[in-house]
Design a protein around this motif. Sequence first.
Motif, mmCIF file in Angstrom:
data_model
loop_
_atom_site.group_PDB
_atom_site.id
_atom_site.type_symbol
_atom_site.label_atom_id
_atom_site.label_comp_id
_atom_site.label_asym_id
_atom_site.label_seq_id
_atom_site.Cartn_x
_atom_site.Cartn_y
_atom_site.Cartn_z
ATOM 1 N N UNK A 15 0.748 -1.178 0.078
ATOM 2 C CA UNK A 15 0.155 -0.091 0.120
ATOM 3 C C UNK A 15 0.806 1.094 -0.042
ATOM 4 N N UNK A 16 1.788 1.350 0.555
ATOM 5 C CA UNK A 16 2.899 2.330 0.703
ATOM 6 C C UNK A 16 3.524 2.777 -0.464
ATOM 7 N N UNK A 17 3.799 1.504 -1.064
ATOM 8 C CA UNK A 17 4.496 1.514 -2.714
ATOM 9 C C UNK A 17 3.668 2.221 -3.547
ATOM 10 N N UNK A 18 2.373 1.863 -3.564
ATOM 11 C CA UNK A 18 1.203 2.198 -4.343
ATOM 12 C C UNK A 18 1.029 3.769 -4.210
ATOM 13 N N UNK A 19 0.639 4.190 -2.967
ATOM 14 C CA UNK A 19 0.639 5.476 -2.613
ATOM 15 C C UNK A 19 1.754 6.451 -2.895
ATOM 16 N N UNK A 20 3.034 5.881 -2.792
ATOM 17 C CA UNK A 20 4.197 6.844 -2.980
ATOM 18 C C UNK A 20 4.266 6.975 -4.486
ATOM 19 N N UNK A 21 3.994 5.718 -5.343
ATOM 20 C CA UNK A 21 3.980 5.846 -6.832
ATOM 21 C C UNK A 21 3.027 6.850 -7.397
ATOM 22 N N UNK A 38 1.794 9.413 -5.648
ATOM 23 C CA UNK A 38 2.179 10.792 -5.172
ATOM 24 C C UNK A 38 3.480 11.473 -6.118
ATOM 25 N N UNK A 39 4.251 10.370 -6.383
ATOM 26 C CA UNK A 39 5.519 11.106 -6.998
ATOM 27 C C UNK A 39 4.940 10.932 -8.676
ATOM 28 N N UNK A 40 3.913 10.542 -8.786
ATOM 29 C CA UNK A 40 3.535 10.571 -10.280
ATOM 30 C C UNK A 40 4.361 9.551 -11.295
ATOM 31 N N UNK A 41 4.956 8.442 -10.399
ATOM 32 C CA UNK A 41 5.651 7.207 -11.274
ATOM 33 C C UNK A 41 7.128 8.005 -11.665
ATOM 34 N N UNK A 42 7.427 8.849 -11.038
ATOM 35 C CA UNK A 42 8.947 9.649 -11.771
ATOM 36 C C UNK A 42 9.897 9.476 -11.005
ATOM 37 N N UNK A 43 9.682 8.710 -9.687
ATOM 38 C CA UNK A 43 10.837 8.430 -8.833
ATOM 39 C C UNK A 43 10.999 7.201 -9.122
ATOM 40 N N UNK A 44 12.400 6.747 -9.545
ATOM 41 C CA UNK A 44 12.678 5.376 -10.123
ATOM 42 C C UNK A 44 13.716 4.674 -9.037
ATOM 43 N N UNK A 45 13.794 5.148 -7.735
ATOM 44 C CA UNK A 45 14.573 4.378 -6.882
ATOM 45 C C UNK A 45 13.474 3.995 -5.572
ATOM 46 N N UNK A 46 12.914 4.706 -5.289
ATOM 47 C CA UNK A 46 11.806 4.324 -4.051
ATOM 48 C C UNK A 46 10.913 3.529 -4.457
ATOM 49 N N UNK A 47 10.189 3.810 -5.657
ATOM 50 C CA UNK A 47 9.026 2.962 -5.979
ATOM 51 C C UNK A 47 9.312 1.455 -6.072
ATOM 52 N N UNK A 48 10.576 1.246 -6.930
ATOM 53 C CA UNK A 48 10.920 -0.511 -7.224
ATOM 54 C C UNK A 48 11.495 -0.977 -5.555
ATOM 55 N N UNK A 49 12.002 -0.047 -4.882
ATOM 56 C CA UNK A 49 12.587 -0.495 -3.487
ATOM 57 C C UNK A 49 11.394 -0.832 -2.553
#
Length: 136
Positions: free
Chosen positions: A20-26, A28-39
């Motif tokens: 859930x945190x990963x989906x909310x973070x993705x 929130x960042x509009x899928x532009x952050x490529x380190x935190x989302x996959x992590x």
Amino acid sequence: MPDVKINAKLFAILGTFFLLVAVVYAIWTRGTEWVGIPALFALAAMQYMIAYYLRLVDKEYKTGVDDQEDGEIAEYAGTYARFAPWSWWPLGLGVSCAILFIGVAVDWWIFIIGLFLGLFFVTGWVFEYSKGQHKH
């Protein structure tokens, strides 16, 4: 006594939380952050893998003396491992690891030297009981 089913449920809950945190973070960042989302997705996957593993081994889980509330320390005593007496191989391996890390910071050729030294010392440590004074 630890209950494996409780631990499996705990890891499954943690996996759901991180998913859930990963989906909310993705979002929130509009899928532009490529380190935190996959992590975060990888973290959720690891929690689910641990939960799955704990469910698989639930039937074979054997309680030991350390799991019993009334277990005595004397019951837990015994030989834990077999170590080579007066072995110098671990010291050389530690030095080669230090050279490896220096090589990462300084230059690649130092890393290569550390790599070859590490292979030499690991091989010597593995085959320590195969020849010499402690052969068996």
